[in-house]
Write an enzyme that holds these catalytic residues in place. Structure first.
Site, PDB file in Angstrom:
ATOM      1  N   GLY A  84     -13.798 -22.571  10.647  1.00  0.00           N
ATOM      2  CA  GLY A  84     -15.175 -22.872  11.280  1.00  0.00           C
ATOM      3  C   GLY A  84     -16.236 -22.277  10.450  1.00  0.00           C
ATOM      4  O   GLY A  84     -17.436 -22.076  10.991  1.00  0.00           O
ATOM      5  N   THR A 146     -12.198  -6.370   5.957  1.00  0.00           N
ATOM      6  CA  THR A 146     -11.141  -7.089   5.300  1.00  0.00           C
ATOM      7  C   THR A 146      -9.962  -6.233   5.041  1.00  0.00           C
ATOM      8  O   THR A 146     -10.443  -4.997   4.488  1.00  0.00           O
ATOM      9  CB  THR A 146     -11.525  -7.873   4.321  1.00  0.00           C
ATOM     10  OG1 THR A 146     -10.263  -8.287   3.509  1.00  0.00           O
ATOM     11  CG2 THR A 146     -12.552  -7.349   3.147  1.00  0.00           C
ATOM     12  N   ASP A 148      -8.222  -6.886   2.515  1.00  0.00           N
ATOM     13  CA  ASP A 148      -8.166  -6.883   1.055  1.00  0.00           C
ATOM     14  C   ASP A 148      -9.143  -5.745   0.485  1.00  0.00           C
ATOM     15  O   ASP A 148      -8.945  -5.585  -0.736  1.00  0.00           O
ATOM     16  CB  ASP A 148      -8.857  -8.257   0.691  1.00  0.00           C
ATOM     17  CG  ASP A 148      -7.485  -9.014   0.710  1.00  0.00           C
ATOM     18  OD1 ASP A 148      -6.488  -8.701   1.408  1.00  0.00           O
ATOM     19  OD2 ASP A 148      -7.649 -10.256   0.717  1.00  0.00           O
ATOM     20  N   ARG A 183      19.183  -1.263  -6.933  1.00  0.00           N
ATOM     21  CA  ARG A 183      18.544  -2.611  -6.921  1.00  0.00           C
ATOM     22  C   ARG A 183      17.083  -2.645  -7.499  1.00  0.00           C
ATOM     23  O   ARG A 183      16.501  -1.399  -7.242  1.00  0.00           O
ATOM     24  CB  ARG A 183      18.531  -3.518  -5.648  1.00  0.00           C
ATOM     25  CG  ARG A 183      19.674  -3.818  -4.971  1.00  0.00           C
ATOM     26  CD  ARG A 183      19.510  -4.583  -3.671  1.00  0.00           C
ATOM     27  NE  ARG A 183      20.728  -4.951  -3.436  1.00  0.00           N
ATOM     28  CZ  ARG A 183      21.051  -5.425  -2.056  1.00  0.00           C
ATOM     29  NH1 ARG A 183      19.954  -5.326  -0.960  1.00  0.00           N
ATOM     30  NH2 ARG A 183      22.127  -6.045  -1.482  1.00  0.00           N
ATOM     31  N   MET A 190      -0.606  -8.663   0.471  1.00  0.00           N
ATOM     32  CA  MET A 190      -1.631  -9.398   0.497  1.00  0.00           C
ATOM     33  C   MET A 190      -2.825  -8.923  -0.557  1.00  0.00           C
ATOM     34  O   MET A 190      -2.492  -7.795  -0.902  1.00  0.00           O
ATOM     35  CB  MET A 190      -2.250  -9.767   1.829  1.00  0.00           C
ATOM     36  CG  MET A 190      -1.739 -10.579   2.703  1.00  0.00           C
ATOM     37  SD  MET A 190      -2.542 -11.064   4.248  1.00  0.00           S
ATOM     38  CE  MET A 190      -1.818 -12.525   5.027  1.00  0.00           C
ATOM     39  N   LEU A 293       1.983  -9.214   8.315  1.00  0.00           N
ATOM     40  CA  LEU A 293       2.299  -8.128   9.044  1.00  0.00           C
ATOM     41  C   LEU A 293       1.052  -6.838   8.538  1.00  0.00           C
ATOM     42  O   LEU A 293       1.061  -6.007   9.284  1.00  0.00           O
ATOM     43  CB  LEU A 293       3.678  -7.439   8.529  1.00  0.00           C
ATOM     44  CG  LEU A 293       5.072  -8.189   8.736  1.00  0.00           C
ATOM     45  CD1 LEU A 293       6.192  -7.787   8.241  1.00  0.00           C
ATOM     46  CD2 LEU A 293       5.244  -7.865  10.452  1.00  0.00           C
TER      47      LEU A 293
HETATM   48  O1  F6P Z   1      -8.649 -11.879   3.494  1.00  0.00           O
HETATM   49  C1  F6P Z   1      -7.502 -11.515   3.671  1.00  0.00           C
HETATM   50  C2  F6P Z   1      -6.148 -12.025   3.581  1.00  0.00           C
HETATM   51  O2  F6P Z   1      -5.345 -11.182   4.402  1.00  0.00           O
HETATM   52  C3  F6P Z   1      -5.866 -12.178   2.184  1.00  0.00           C
HETATM   53  O3  F6P Z   1      -5.340 -11.179   1.303  1.00  0.00           O
HETATM   54  C4  F6P Z   1      -4.911 -13.359   2.387  1.00  0.00           C
HETATM   55  O4  F6P Z   1      -4.747 -14.218   1.101  1.00  0.00           O
HETATM   56  C5  F6P Z   1      -5.433 -14.260   3.324  1.00  0.00           C
HETATM   57  O5  F6P Z   1      -6.263 -13.288   4.103  1.00  0.00           O
HETATM   58  C6  F6P Z   1      -4.623 -15.089   4.216  1.00  0.00           C
HETATM   59  O6  F6P Z   1      -5.552 -15.664   5.183  1.00  0.00           O
HETATM   60  P1  F6P Z   1      -4.609 -16.912   6.152  1.00  0.00           P
HETATM   61  O7  F6P Z   1      -3.967 -16.046   7.101  1.00  0.00           O
HETATM   62  O8  F6P Z   1      -5.953 -17.464   6.445  1.00  0.00           O
HETATM   63  O9  F6P Z   1      -3.915 -17.813   5.265  1.00  0.00           O
END
Ligand code: F6P
Length: 384
Positions: A84, A146, A148, A183, A190, A293
């Site tokens: 969006g 975020t 990230d 292992r 992410m 997750l």
């Molecule tokens: O920006 C946060 C994030 O979790 C990234 O690490 C990841 O690549 C992305 O979102 C995934 O987003 P979507 O759920 O829209 O594919």
């Protein structure tokens, strides 16, 4: 622009992150103390741009009752979307999906609704949208979200601490199987363009290799580190890899190219590392993808606190007549930084920073090529 604020709106955009509801709650409670009316725009800006696609009221009045008891909940009561972006809004055209700029329309719709200010909670994409709306005359405040942690000019975004805490717990658990069954466990986390989650969770959970988007990695180096551990009697290894990590000389693993108004979808590097390490080391390797997750679940106490502080600060900043800024964490304080200085930028892991140095000093492998030139590598091995 009328200097008096009576009615504000809040939107949550992009991927969800633990702490979004705590921000919404803080904004509503702080705004209520000033006698301001607060409204929530559903699904990013789609409550205004595509109300017919929203479930329930596309723009809802957020009373203090509406935010009662939500601060500890994951997700966002307003919904969110990564489809969006008003600057690149997807539109079906004859040749497939195309993008259009709907920011002027959005500004007009905000004015029609009587919003004196807009609080945009989101990541780098949302801060660029906020900056664009600011330039078009809206009174805007950004709140950095975020998992990230890759937004510039803030020491930390909310959501990151919860994601790192959960990833750490998962890696702790994977050590058990790795150890018992000798292992190699590969854990993909992410981190599209920045490896903050991999770095922090890997360090916290005692990973033996950490692969980041910021350091293109050499799989031979990782295999050698595992072999060295084996030779020392440590027959298991844990490798944490960020989804955006890139082998030297090879492109990122894409699950899907970017559609109209969307970002590319990454994923699959964990499986690639699993296969490559299996063939190089002869050990049993398994891959676990933590993926979404990491975005779910309840926010950590730290995230609840900074989310609440960000929300309250957004209202405080508006009340003192400031606008066009993002609230940010600077040391222990909350500061405001111009949206223009945040838009279009991201904050990657500094590869000469203290945390990366610490990782090197602890002997954790970062997949950095260990001085061997590619032509000296074993015959038949790919050169990455
Ligand atoms: O920006 C946060 C994030 O979790 C990234 O690490 C990841 O690549 C992305 O979102 C995934 O987003 P979507 O759920 O829209 O594919």
């Amino acid at each position: 622009m009328d200097p008096v604020i009576r009615r504000i709106a809040i939107s949550t955009g992009g991927g969800d992150a633990p702490g979004l509801n705590a921000v919404i709650r803080a904004v509503v409670l702080a705004a209520d103390q000033l006698g301001w009316e607060c409204h929530g725009i559903r699904d990013g800006f789609n409550g205004l741009l595509a109300p017919e696609h929203c479930l329930g009221e596309p723009v809802l009045r957020l009373s203090t009752d509406a935010v009662h008891g939500i601060g500890h909940l994951g997700g966002t009561i307003l919904g969110s979307t990564n489809r969006g972006n008003p600057m690149r809004y997807p539109k079906s055209g004859s040749g497939g999906p195309i993008e259009q700029d709907r920011t002027d329309e959005l500004v007009g719709l905000c004015r029609q609704c009587g919003f004196d200010a807009l609080i945009v909670v989101g990541g780098d994409g949302s801060m660029s949208i906020a900056d664009c709306l600011r330039r078009k005359g809206l009174r805007v405040i950004g709140v950095p979200k975020t998992i990230d942690n890759d937004l510039d000019r803030t020491f930390q975004t909310f959501g990151f601490d919860s994601a790192v805490g959960f990833a750490t717990e998962c890696i702790d658990r994977l050590h058990t199987t790795a150890d018992s069954q000798h292992r190699v466990m590969v854990v993909e986390v992410m981190g599209r363009y920045a490896g903050w989650i991999a770095l922090h969770a890997g360090l916290a959970a005692g990973a033996h290799a950490i692969l980041l988007p910021e350091i293109p990695f050499c799989l031979d180096t990782v295999a050698q580190a595992i072999a060295k551990r084996d030779a020392a009697g440590r027959r298991h290894s844990v490798v944490v890899v960020a989804e955006g990590a890139q082998p030297l000389g090879r492109r990122r693993e894409l699950l899907a190219a970017a559609g109209a108004g969307q970002a590319e979808r990454l994923g699959g590097i964990g499986a690639w590392v699993e296969a490559g390490l299996g063939s190089r080391t002869g050990k049993e390797c398994r891959n676990v993808v933590l993926g979404h997750l990491l975005r779910g679940g309840r926010p950590s106490a730290f995230d609840r606190v900074i989310a609440s502080r960000f929300g309250a600060a957004a209202v405080r900043i508006l009340a003192r007549g400031e606008q066009g800024v993002m609230v940010a964490l600077d040391g222990d304080g909350i500061v405001s930084v111009p949206l223009a200085e945040v838009a279009g930028r991201s904050r990657r892991v500094p590869i000469d920073g203290d945390t990366v140095h610490t990782v090197r000093e602890l002997g954790i492998c970062l997949g950095e090529r260990n001085g061997r030139s590619p032509d000296k590598m074993d015959a038949g091995q790919p050169r990455w």
